[in-house]
Scaffold this active site. Structure first.
Site, PDB file in Angstrom:
ATOM      1  N   ASP A 160       2.303   9.263  -4.143  1.00 36.20           N
ATOM      2  CA  ASP A 160       2.261   8.361  -5.289  1.00 36.20           C
ATOM      3  C   ASP A 160       0.973   8.646  -6.046  1.00 36.20           C
ATOM      4  O   ASP A 160      -0.120   8.548  -5.475  1.00 36.20           O
ATOM      5  CB  ASP A 160       2.260   6.900  -4.823  1.00 36.20           C
ATOM      6  CG  ASP A 160       3.634   6.475  -4.312  1.00 36.20           C
ATOM      7  OD1 ASP A 160       4.593   7.249  -4.501  1.00 36.20           O
ATOM      8  OD2 ASP A 160       3.726   5.392  -3.711  1.00 36.20           O
TER       9      ASP A 160
ATOM     10  N   ASP B 199      16.972   3.487  -7.365  1.00 34.25           N
ATOM     11  CA  ASP B 199      16.360   2.417  -6.573  1.00 34.25           C
ATOM     12  C   ASP B 199      17.387   1.310  -6.432  1.00 34.25           C
ATOM     13  O   ASP B 199      17.801   0.718  -7.436  1.00 34.25           O
ATOM     14  CB  ASP B 199      15.107   1.871  -7.276  1.00 34.25           C
ATOM     15  CG  ASP B 199      14.007   2.918  -7.402  1.00 34.25           C
ATOM     16  OD1 ASP B 199      14.053   3.918  -6.656  1.00 34.25           O
ATOM     17  OD2 ASP B 199      13.104   2.749  -8.243  1.00 34.25           O
TER      18      ASP B 199
END
Lengths: 212, 253
Positions: free
Chosen positions: B11, B130
């Protein structure tokens, strides 16, 4: 004259360039350049043809650049310099591509490019990831690379060779797939050497040392 | 035989790894390029960069980061976060990404994905989905980093993405993400069985059994994890050895 990686707007040449540059230092082979200039390609000491995307759009990308195909043919067919095609750059060596309609290839290695047709539904398409090579024929470009080594593939079509002796290495994904083909001063890999860690760098080094 | 891929995910925010990467010999734990080099050496099968605060202004940082990573890592690199158009895809591919993942933009306009797949080839376009369980057996898509519900059913959307030409699905369970309790196996299985393209399972890995289950029970073609690798709990090699012992085909060096 440098090794030229042919630029015809087919995806990312950055990592290919870096991989070749790194290995050119090892081999003392000197300069590696990315170019779409027919003159540079016609004079190159070695030619690398990458290719991602569809067969037809790659062919079109080459045709759209005046004199590029002629320059390639001059270097590879007349001057006989070492040539490496990668992924669709290898598939273009065939007589014909059967992806979204028929598109003629260079016809330098007899065969056609057809959809991978795995037996069994557990084989996902695209064939994406690391797969084992089976070395079919000894070749200087595969020096130090043995059956069972892994290379990185990502493709949905395969090179169906009409001339079994041109298949240098194969892999398996629901059916046999040509992983590398070669004839004379020409080699092509279906996998991406620039993405295949040690194996890939070794192959690139071998290619830069190769004097067919 | 095609091997199951193990993909560490970084990330990245403003060009730095958030949550941190805790490798012993890293000079700069926040430098994604250093982390990428370490994973390359360790034999990771691919690497994923997720730009978690992708905005127009910090795009330049991401391009530079991708370029510097691609110079040093000779393995496939997927980049996602804030990808909205074919122009974004082109710029990331030019910088050195091998695959680019669409998330919110794919939901807002599936044709964007179709256009990119057409232009650059399916092999480099990923749909990042997602999903969150709405009720048993039904999962819905969330966008904008999991903050916005769309009401769109996830399995059907995965099939739509396949039809639009994406080459891979990166499936994250919002219920599992961060829990360390393992993937949502039911969701993963449903999606993997519904599409013929590879599915990467993501979200919730806390131990090596979770990686095994993602494949043996979830049917994933690849497993993505972040913290278990970043904090040095397990090395890539340990993960692969463990999976191999469990009968999962992996690439071992």
């Amino acid at each position: 004259m440098p090794t030229v990686i042919v630029d015809y707007d087919s995806g990312n040449l950055h990592s290919a360039l870096k991989a070749f540059q790194r290995m050119a230092v090892e081999t003392g082979d000197g300069e590696v350049a990315v170019s779409s200039d027919p003159d540079s390609i016609a004079k190159a000491s070695r030619v690398v043809l990458p290719g991602v995307g569809a067969f037809g759009s790659c062919r079109e990308g080459l045709e759209n650049r005046d004199g590029l195909l002629e320059a390639l043919a001059h270097s590879v067919r007349i001057r006989g310099v070492p040539f490496l095609g990668i992924c669709v750059g290898m598939q273009l060596l065939a007589d014909m591509g059967r992806e979204h309609g028929d598109t003629p290839g260079f016809g330098w290695i007899p065969g056609e490019v057809v959809p991978i047709n795995p037996r069994g539904s557990r084989f996902k398409i695209p064939h994406m990831g690391w797969n084992e090579l089976a070395i079919e024929r000894t070749h200087p470009v595969f020096d130090g690379i043995i059956s069972g080594d892994h290379a990185f593939f990502v493709h949905s079509y395969r090179f169906d060779s009409k001339c079994p002796e041109s298949v240098l290495a194969s892999t398996f994904h629901g059916e046999a797939i040509a992983a590398a083909v070669g004839a004379g001063n020409i080699v092509g890999t279906q996998f991406h050497p620039e993405k295949s860690q040690h194996l890939g760098l070794r192959l690139i080094e071998n290619f830069l040392r190769w004097t067919p | 035989m095609l091997k199951i891929r193990i993909i560490p995910c970084l990330d990245v925010k403003d060009g730095r790894v958030v949550k941190g990467v805790n490798f012993v010999d890293l000079v700069d734990a926040g430098d994604p390029v250093e982390a990428a080099k370490e994973y390359d050496r360790a034999g990771a099968d691919e690497l994923c960069f997720l730009d978690i605060n992708a905005t127009h202004e910090n795009r330049g940082i991401t391009y530079d980061l991708v370029r510097r990573t691609a110079e040093q890592c000779f393995m496939p690199l997927t980049v996602g976060g804030g990808v909205r158009s074919s122009g974004d895809v082109r710029a990331l591919l030019k910088a050195g990404a091998d695959k680019v993942s669409f998330n919110s933009a794919a939901v807002a306009n599936p044709e964007t994905v179709a256009e990119a797949a057409n232009l650059f080839g399916s092999q480099c376009i990923v749909a990042a989905i997602d999903a969150k369980a709405a009720r048993p057996g039904r999962w819905e898509i969330f966008t904008h980093g999991g903050r916005r519900s769309t009401g769109i059913e996830a399995v059907g959307f995965a099939k739509l993405m396949e039809k639009k030409g994406v080459g891979e699905i990166l499936l994250t369970s919002m219920d599992s993400d961060g829990t360390r309790n393992g993937f949502d196996l039911e969701l993963t299985r449903k999606v993997a069985d519904s599409v013929s393209i590879p599915v990467v399972a993501s979200g919730g890995v806390g131990n090596l059994d979770h990686l095994v289950e993602g494949v043996s029970k979830g049917g994933a073609s690849a497993v993505l994890a972040a913290s278990i690798f970043h904090f040095g709990e397990y090395s890539i090699r340990e993960a692969k050895d463990y999976m191999a012992l469990a009968g999962i085909p992996v690439r071992q060096q």
